[in-house]
Motif scaffolding. Structure first.
Motif, PDB file in Angstrom:
ATOM      1  N   VAL A 394       0.817  -1.323   0.174  1.00 17.07           N
ATOM      2  CA  VAL A 394       0.172   0.128   0.162  1.00 17.07           C
ATOM      3  C   VAL A 394       0.378   1.545  -0.133  1.00 17.07           C
ATOM      4  CG1 VAL A 394      -2.295  -1.200   0.975  1.00 17.07           C
ATOM      5  CG2 VAL A 394      -0.199   0.035   2.841  1.00 17.07           C
ATOM      6  N   PHE A 395       2.305   1.516   1.097  1.00 17.16           N
ATOM      7  CA  PHE A 395       3.530   2.363   0.438  1.00 17.16           C
ATOM      8  C   PHE A 395       3.570   2.614  -1.039  1.00 17.16           C
ATOM      9  CE2 PHE A 395       2.480   0.914   4.292  1.00 17.16           C
ATOM     10  CZ  PHE A 395       2.038   2.229   5.166  1.00 17.16           C
ATOM     11  N   SER A 396       3.722   1.337  -2.136  1.00 14.86           N
ATOM     12  CA  SER A 396       3.812   1.577  -3.676  1.00 14.86           C
ATOM     13  C   SER A 396       3.963   2.393  -3.449  1.00 14.86           C
ATOM     14  CB  SER A 396       3.440   0.061  -4.350  1.00 14.86           C
ATOM     15  OG  SER A 396       4.353   0.903  -5.153  1.00 14.86           O
ATOM     16  N   CYS A 397       5.085   3.018  -4.741  1.00 11.62           N
ATOM     17  CA  CYS A 397       5.451   4.469  -5.056  1.00 11.62           C
ATOM     18  C   CYS A 397       4.224   3.932  -6.876  1.00 11.62           C
ATOM     19  CB  CYS A 397       6.700   5.228  -6.130  1.00 11.62           C
ATOM     20  SG  CYS A 397       7.432   3.762  -6.991  1.00 11.62           S
ATOM     21  N   HIS A 398       3.954   2.729  -7.009  1.00 14.23           N
ATOM     22  CA  HIS A 398       3.009   2.726  -8.187  1.00 14.23           C
ATOM     23  C   HIS A 398       1.380   3.023  -7.733  1.00 14.23           C
ATOM     24  CE1 HIS A 398       1.566   1.018 -11.406  1.00 14.23           C
ATOM     25  NE2 HIS A 398       2.594   1.707 -12.807  1.00 14.23           N
ATOM     26  N   ARG A 399       0.569   3.381  -8.340  1.00 15.23           N
ATOM     27  CA  ARG A 399      -0.873   3.634  -7.538  1.00 15.23           C
ATOM     28  C   ARG A 399      -1.800   2.315  -8.196  1.00 15.23           C
ATOM     29  NH1 ARG A 399      -5.683   6.035  -8.204  1.00 15.23           N
ATOM     30  NH2 ARG A 399      -6.658   6.742  -4.912  1.00 15.23           N
ATOM     31  N   PRO A 400      -1.322   1.817  -9.330  1.00 14.32           N
ATOM     32  CA  PRO A 400      -2.729   0.557  -9.267  1.00 14.32           C
ATOM     33  C   PRO A 400      -1.888  -0.032  -8.094  1.00 14.32           C
ATOM     34  CG  PRO A 400      -1.539   1.128 -11.540  1.00 14.32           C
ATOM     35  CD  PRO A 400      -0.986   2.554 -10.407  1.00 14.32           C
ATOM     36  N   VAL A 401      -0.668  -0.810  -8.381  1.00 11.99           N
ATOM     37  CA  VAL A 401      -0.216  -1.965  -7.540  1.00 11.99           C
ATOM     38  C   VAL A 401      -0.377  -1.258  -5.335  1.00 11.99           C
ATOM     39  CG1 VAL A 401       1.933  -2.499  -6.167  1.00 11.99           C
ATOM     40  CG2 VAL A 401       1.598  -2.194  -8.650  1.00 11.99           C
ATOM     41  N   ALA A 402      -0.091  -0.162  -5.383  1.00 18.13           N
ATOM     42  CA  ALA A 402      -1.134   0.900  -4.037  1.00 18.13           C
ATOM     43  C   ALA A 402      -2.401  -0.022  -3.151  1.00 18.13           C
ATOM     44  CB  ALA A 402      -0.658   1.569  -3.533  1.00 18.13           C
ATOM     45  N   VAL A 403      -3.421   0.677  -5.151  1.00 21.35           N
ATOM     46  CA  VAL A 403      -4.844   0.480  -4.443  1.00 21.35           C
ATOM     47  C   VAL A 403      -5.277  -0.670  -4.803  1.00 21.35           C
ATOM     48  CG1 VAL A 403      -7.053   0.477  -6.182  1.00 21.35           C
ATOM     49  CG2 VAL A 403      -4.863   2.177  -5.748  1.00 21.35           C
ATOM     50  N   ALA A 404      -4.075  -1.740  -5.718  1.00 18.81           N
ATOM     51  CA  ALA A 404      -4.744  -3.226  -5.233  1.00 18.81           C
ATOM     52  C   ALA A 404      -3.966  -3.577  -3.801  1.00 18.81           C
ATOM     53  CB  ALA A 404      -4.054  -4.033  -6.926  1.00 18.81           C
ATOM     54  N   ALA A 405      -3.764  -3.225  -3.597  1.00 17.84           N
ATOM     55  CA  ALA A 405      -3.316  -3.971  -1.939  1.00 17.84           C
ATOM     56  C   ALA A 405      -3.503  -3.418  -1.275  1.00 17.84           C
ATOM     57  CB  ALA A 405      -1.283  -3.764  -1.744  1.00 17.84           C
ATOM     58  N   PRO A 513      -4.137  12.273  -6.256  1.00 19.83           N
ATOM     59  CA  PRO A 513      -3.071  11.386  -5.105  1.00 19.83           C
ATOM     60  C   PRO A 513      -2.071  12.428  -4.749  1.00 19.83           C
ATOM     61  CG  PRO A 513      -3.164  10.372  -7.347  1.00 19.83           C
ATOM     62  CD  PRO A 513      -4.094  11.994  -7.720  1.00 19.83           C
ATOM     63  N   PRO A 514      -1.034  11.795  -3.927  1.00 20.79           N
ATOM     64  CA  PRO A 514       0.564  12.552  -3.484  1.00 20.79           C
ATOM     65  C   PRO A 514       1.946  12.807  -4.404  1.00 20.79           C
ATOM     66  CG  PRO A 514      -0.236  10.971  -2.003  1.00 20.79           C
ATOM     67  CD  PRO A 514      -1.218  10.742  -2.835  1.00 20.79           C
ATOM     68  N   THR A 515       2.203  13.972  -4.042  1.00 24.57           N
ATOM     69  CA  THR A 515       3.069  13.650  -4.836  1.00 24.57           C
ATOM     70  C   THR A 515       4.474  12.220  -4.902  1.00 24.57           C
ATOM     71  OG1 THR A 515       3.594  16.112  -4.360  1.00 24.57           O
ATOM     72  CG2 THR A 515       5.514  15.553  -5.154  1.00 24.57           C
ATOM     73  N   GLY A 516       4.848  11.927  -5.885  1.00 23.39           N
ATOM     74  CA  GLY A 516       5.370  10.995  -5.714  1.00 23.39           C
ATOM     75  C   GLY A 516       5.149   9.578  -6.472  1.00 23.39           C
ATOM     76  N   ARG A 517       3.350   9.515  -5.885  1.00 21.40           N
ATOM     77  CA  ARG A 517       3.004   8.164  -6.852  1.00 21.40           C
ATOM     78  C   ARG A 517       2.813   8.523  -8.244  1.00 21.40           C
ATOM     79  NH1 ARG A 517      -0.756   5.957  -3.245  1.00 21.40           N
ATOM     80  NH2 ARG A 517       0.893   4.216  -1.706  1.00 21.40           N
ATOM     81  N   GLN A 518       2.771   7.711  -8.439  1.00 20.08           N
ATOM     82  CA  GLN A 518       2.744   7.456 -10.332  1.00 20.08           C
ATOM     83  C   GLN A 518       2.120   6.589 -10.849  1.00 20.08           C
ATOM     84  OE1 GLN A 518       6.616   5.354 -10.957  1.00 20.08           O
ATOM     85  NE2 GLN A 518       8.128   7.074 -10.039  1.00 20.08           N
TER      86      GLN A 518
END
Length: 1207
Positions: A394-405, A513-518
């Motif tokens: 959930v702390f991943s910089c890639h948003r789709p991965v974080a949302v899936a988690a 989304p916050p800065t740093g999310r891709q």
């Protein structure tokens, strides 16, 4: 249950029987084709309009007819002449592969065993100019052709399922053709035939499913009729059902043979093919078979192929495998057949959540979500460690991965929670989300890997947004005491809850989304903007009431106050007046004043100042109320400063710590208020300047903290004073005051402050004081630059220019505090190192701005430029951009500065080496590499940089040939002559005509006989001159004439021009003079003569070297770049490491059948254009070792190798 295809056999039925095309071996003239007349093969790929003579391939490629109609026409042709129709179908597959060859009836007559001879002839007719074929070619036509091709094959099976597929002619020949094409060395044949075979098998699986259903129905009817009494039993009906069952069983047996043939003859080999697209389509189709006919195909004998291919090296193959498994696990009825597969391949699926390809990681997490939801086995499938590895994503910089988690986390921790929220001690019922929010806080605190609540909130925003927007429940949890002590939060949990609440407020108000999310679209939809406006109103309505109470309770807690003070910046300020909440505004302003009284920390005071600035907006009706409150706060602390400073001054040498503390804290609060609010009208400049004057009079009389705050305060005072004068000058009119007095006062104060900062920069013993003085000087020189006179002519007298001593002081500061290797302290954490690096980068950027805009002498930038290589990892981007900007402003000045950088570094190196330069030393290689990097900054446009490059050569020649006038000896090389070896790096950047000019300029400063000097000290001169001769067109003019001329006509070169006469070899003329390109050619390999004597020096310029030639790298030099620090202030993506795949047959708890050797030879690693082939799209021969995804099993007849990994 019938024996459907497995991997225990040795091949297909039709292969074992040596099936040959039936009907093709008949003698006599073949029948005419009914479907279409053959057209020229060179029109296959052109856009021809459909006519009566259109081929089957053209009809399918155009896609203008329904595939069912096309198949109906073919069936009619087949019933009339099956040989001709079969020939059309064979030609269709050949053309669909991109081959323009034509299969003639004569070829079919000559067929003896299979289609090897036909395929060999078709192979020779491939187009060698292009490696594309219809399935992979780009363009709308070809994209449509793939779907039309698949539809045609499936329609062919569907419409022939009742009669033609059982005639032992059409299907046997087509399957034989596809099997042999799939074994071809030509990729186009192999890919097209595999796709056709997989779609053919999908259609046959559907036919088998229908036969199975019909057979079950027939058997049920037969049993029902047979169980009747003899008097009621209809014998004729039993005979009919018996005959029907027999026919169905025969048809089922034939379908089984076809499926076995395709699976063993094609799938078993092609799922391991070298081409990833072929492996991917195999995985896609096997998933369709499992979903379509799960009773037969959803077994571990077939699932193992999907499990093995999860280790594939290519992203698209792993993606197909995961999509296949997602389709299976998404059906609750299928999960019970996946129990053993899940236990064996679960670890691999969990490891794929860290896949290097984010798309694969997202699919892996979704698959685990389905396993968690649908696999209700006796024991849990996923262990706690498996779940925790997904939680951290959930702390991943890639948003789709974080949302899936986050979906996985929400399912495991928050959903389906039937917990009583309880009551508070006052008897108020707690919010419904209170238990879930408590779990979220505990998870956030236990996540030791990251400390960023904003990433956690953004991940859960789309999944559990209603919980995160329940600010009323969060506020009650902070303000109210629960009746049950087990539900109460400790200090750390309350801080974590405040952090989560503030991040949710920011997310709701901004809607991004916050800065740093891709990995997400930067453009926000209108619906998202509308939702953000609604959420902003909701949070304003709640926190205008709750925030004063929260600040009142936690006003002494620094960590909570810093977060709570950020909330008012997201308010809709007009709600204070429209909703009649002025009372709550007064409470908020009171709490702001209380917080400022209680705290002295930097971050708290900054947030208070920022909040006052946001609330004091003259566009809203609350401006007057907030302005009065802010004025009262400033009056209070201004008066305290005057009083405490007077006491401090009167104390003299007897001053104590309390008196110093009072002055520092009062000045500190006012400085932080000055950061975002204009308080120049209080005119506290004399008090702050008095502190600096006292320090100048007696350096040990003022503490460091007091002097630091005074320097900051005066800087803000000057900046706001200038902004006020600019504003008044633009809005000046009748009745406005004369600004000349204010301008004169500001000019005096600015000059006085710059003088004080210059003194502090040079003499202060405190590093922080020096850094603050340095930054203040740089910023003020930009603000009071000569450009101020053009924007505001009446402020021309305020322009400030840096004196020469001040400029040197700034450069000396950079040399001392920026270009130094930091001490490696093992106890210092990474965050402190990153902060220190950022501070040094800010210091460097400040002076680089002055260089770019010519506010400081550009020649002083040589100190910065010569550190380009040594500190490339830390400041390389800043220095490179500075060089680019300065060249854009002043080309000649930039070139002179680059030359000065190299010259100063050269002098320093010579001095360190005792006066004689060692050209084999690392320092000399460092200088050449620096020159090469400088040359690369000039770019590819030689016209734009023409003057600059010529100027650099001029400066370098003058420096290299400069002699000491006291001891002049022409036979002795100048002391700096080795510098020409460095200047060689810039020769390639000269234009052709400029090379001539530079050569003439060089020759004017040297004697001709020096070029033949055999002493090694003159080699740099010869080398440099030779680098100029290359491509300059001066070979005939500047070289010595031959002793004896050639007779006869001169030989012409390839372009038809006369070759120049041979030139005798001299020390100034190497044996080979290849043309030097205008720009560095990475693949050029210039022909160089061996250096067989001192008189024949060779070019050593790294600009003209190829990739494979040796070049001194950074790690070979003495000056190595400092360690690169990675900014870990934002969460980083975890390392993607995959465990090696386990051998499946060692994991399985039951015996598994091992595929025997296939009669079809295995395809190996493709290679283009083998000597034995003539097509440009040929692949590697079957005799070479295979490179592809293989099972971990050792199979007879199959090459085994290390399996592919997903990362």
């Amino acid at each position: 249950m019938p024996a459907y295809p497995d991997d225990s056999g040795s091949g297909s039925d039709y292969e074992e029987e040596d099936v040959v095309p039936r009907g093709v071996k008949k003698r006599g003239r073949p029948a005419k084709h009914v479907l279409a007349k053959r057209v020229r093969h060179d029109t296959i790929d052109s856009d021809v309009s459909l006519g009566p003579n259109a081929t089957l391939y053209e009809i399918v490629r155009q896609g203008k007819m329904a595939m069912s109609s096309v198949v109906d026409d073919w069936i009619d042709a087949y019933k009339t002449d099956r040989n001709g129709a079969l020939l059309d179908l064979i030609q269709f597959f050949i053309h669909a592969s991109g081959c323009k060859g034509t299969v003639t009836p004569k070829m079919m007559q000559e067929v003896s065993e299979g289609f090897q001879d036909v395929i060999k002839q078709m192979t020779e007719q491939f187009d060698e100019d292009s490696g594309d074929y219809p399935l992979i070619a780009t363009g709308a036509h070809h994209r449509k052709f793939r779907s039309s091709f698949c539809d045609f094959v499936q329609a062919l099976v569907r419409q022939c399922q009742y009669e033609i597929i059982y005639d032992q002619f059409m299907m046997d020949n087509i399957l034989t053709l596809l099997t042999e094409l799939s074994n071809s060395q030509v990729r186009a044949f192999r890919h097209t035939s595999t796709l056709a075979a997989m779609k053919l098998m999908t259609g046959l699986v559907n036919v088998a499913l229908q036969l199975s259903v019909s057979l079950d129905n027939t058997q049920r009817q037969y049993d029902a009729e047979n169980n009747k009494n003899i008097s009621k039993r209809a014998s004729e009906k039993l005979d009919i059902l018996m005959q029907k069952r027999k026919e169905l069983e025969e048809q089922q047996s034939e379908i089984e043979g076809m499926l076995n043939g395709i699976f063993k003859g094609i799938f078993i080999l092609r799922y391991r093919d070298f081409i990833a697209e072929i492996r991917a389509l195999c995985m896609d189709e096997i998933g369709a078979w499992m979903r379509m006919f799960s009773k037969v195909f959803l077994t571990d004998s077939y699932l193992k192929y999907v499990g093995w291919t999860l280790h594939d090296k290519q992203k698209e193959v792993r993606t197909k495998c995961l999509n296949t498994l997602i389709g299976l696990y998404g059906d609750n009825d299928m999960t019970r057949d996946l129990k053993l597969f899940t236990s064996r391949f679960k670890d691999r699926i969990v490891s794929m959540t860290l896949d290097k390809e984010y798309d694969v990681a997202v699919l892996a997490i979704k698959l685990l979500y389905l396993i968690l939801s649908n696999c209700g086995y006796d024991t849990p499938v996923l262990t706690s460690s498996d779940c925790e590895s997904v939680y951290q994503l959930v702390f991943s910089c890639h948003r789709p991965v974080a949302v899936a988690a986050a979906e996985f986390l929400n399912k495991q921790l928050f959903m389906d929670k039937d917990v009583n929220p309880g009551y508070t001690k006052r008897g108020k019922r707690r919010g419904v989300n209170a238990p879930v929010i408590t779990d979220l806080v505990l998870f956030y605190m236990e996540s030791e890997l990251h400390e960023h609540a904003t990433y956690l909130v953004d991940s859960l925003w789309d999944v559990a947004g209603s919980m995160l927007k329940d600010w009323e429940c969060m506020s009650d949890m902070l303000l109210e005491e629960p009746a049950n002590d087990r539900d109460s939060l400790d200090q750390k949990q309350e801080s974590a809850l405040v952090d989560i609440m503030v991040c949710s407020v920011k997310q709701a108000a901004e809607g991004v989304p916050p800065t740093g999310r891709q990995g997400y679209s930067k453009k926000s939809a209108s619906r998202d903007r509308k939702i953000a406006i609604e959420d902003r109103l909701k949070l304003t309505e709640h926190f205008t009431v709750a925030l004063p109470s929260l600040l009142k309770k936690f006003h002494v807690d620094r960590e909570k106050v810093v977060g709570l003070l950020q909330i008012p910046r997201y308010f809709e300020l007009e709600c204070y007046t429209t909703s009649r909440r002025e009372k709550h505004l007064d409470e908020l302003l009171t709490q702001l004043s209380v917080v400022m009284d209680k705290h002295t920390e930097h971050d708290v005071l900054e947030e208070v100042s920022r909040t006052f600035s946001h609330l004091c907006d003259d566009e809203f009706a609350i401006f007057s109320k907030v302005s009065i409150a802010r004025r009262a706060v400033i009056d209070k602390w201004a008066e305290n400063l005057r009083f405490s400073l007077a006491v401090f001054k009167e104390a003299g040498d007897n001053v104590d710590d309390e008196e110093v503390y009072n002055v520092v804290q009062n000045l500190k609060r006012l400085t932080h208020l000055f950061m975002f609010n204009d308080i120049t009208q209080w005119d506290l400049y004399p008090q702050a300047n008095m502190i600096i004057q006292m320090q100048q009079e007696r350096s040990d009389s003022i503490p460091e903290s007091m002097l630091l705050e005074a320097v900051k305060f005066i800087y803000y005072h000057l900046v706001y004073s200038l902004a006020g004068l600019k504003k008044s000058s633009t809005s000046s009119g009748v009745g406005s005051e004369d600004p000349r007095a204010a301008i004169g006062l500001l000019r005096k104060r600015t000059a006085e402050y710059l003088s004080s900062c210059e003194m502090l920069l040079a003499k202060s013993p405190y590093k922080k004081i020096q850094e603050e003085s340095y930054m203040s000087i740089c910023d003020l020189l930009v603000m009071f630059a000569p450009q101020l006179a053009s924007s505001s002519p009446n402020l021309k007298s305020l322009v400030q220019r840096a004196s020469e001593p001040l400029q040197h002081s700034l450069v000396d500061f950079i040399r001392e505090f920026v270009f130094t290797m930091p001490d490696e302290d093992e106890n210092e954490d990474d965050t402190a190192k990153i902060d220190a690096l950022h501070q040094r980068r800010s210091l460097l950027a400040a002076i680089c701005k002055l260089f770019v805009y010519n506010m400081v002498d550009l020649r002083l930038a040589a100190v910065v430029f010569q550190q380009y290589i040594r500190f490339y990892s830390d400041y390389g981007d800043i220095i490179k951009e500075t060089i680019s900007k300065t060249r854009h402003v002043n080309k000649l000045g930039c070139a002179q500065t680059l030359a000065l950088s190299l010259k100063s570094l050269f002098r320093e190196t010579v001095r360190e080496q005792g006066g004689v330069l060692d050209q084999s030393s690392q320092e000399y290689g460092h200088m050449k590499e620096l020159a090469r990097r400088f040359a690369l900054t000039f770019g590819l446009d030689q016209v734009k940089t023409r003057d600059a490059v010529a100027e650099l050569h001029k400066e370098g020649i003058i420096f290299a040939l400069k002699r000491d006038d006291t001891a002049y000896n022409e036979s002795v090389a100048p002391p700096n002559l080795s510098f020409l070896g460095i200047l060689v790096e810039f020769s390639a950047k000269l234009m052709r005509q400029d090379k001539r000019t530079v050569v003439h300029y060089l020759d004017k400063h040297i004697s001709p006989h020096l070029l033949s000097n055999q002493d090694s000290s003159w080699i740099p001169l010869v080398t440099y001159r030779n680098s100029l001769l290359q491509g300059a067109g001066l070979d005939d003019d500047l070289r010595q004439a031959p002793a004896k001329s050639r007779r006869g006509r001169r030989k012409k070169n390839i372009e038809g021009e006369l070759e120049p006469p041979a030139t005798p070899i001299s020390p100034a003329t190497p044996m080979h003079q290849p043309q030097t390109p205008m720009t560095p050619q990475p693949h050029a390999q210039p022909t160089m003569a061996p250096q067989n004597s001192i008189g024949q020096p060779q070019l050593t310029s790294t600009v003209m070297r190829g990739k494979q030639q040796m070049r001194m790298t950074d790690d070979q030099m003495e000056y190595r770049p400092s360690q690169t620090l990675i900014n870990t202030s934002m969460p980083m993506t975890p390392q993607h490491s995959m465990p090696p795949p386990q051998e499946y047959h060692h994991q399985m708890g039951y015996p598994m059948s091992v595929p025997q050797q296939s009669p079809i030879q295995q395809i190996g690693t493709p290679q283009y254009m083998q000597p034995s082939t003539s097509s440009g799209i040929y692949q590697q021969g079957a005799s070479e070792s295979y490179q592809g995804v293989v099972s971990p099993m050792t199979q007879p007849g199959m090459q085994t190798q290390s399996p592919y990994y997903g990362n």
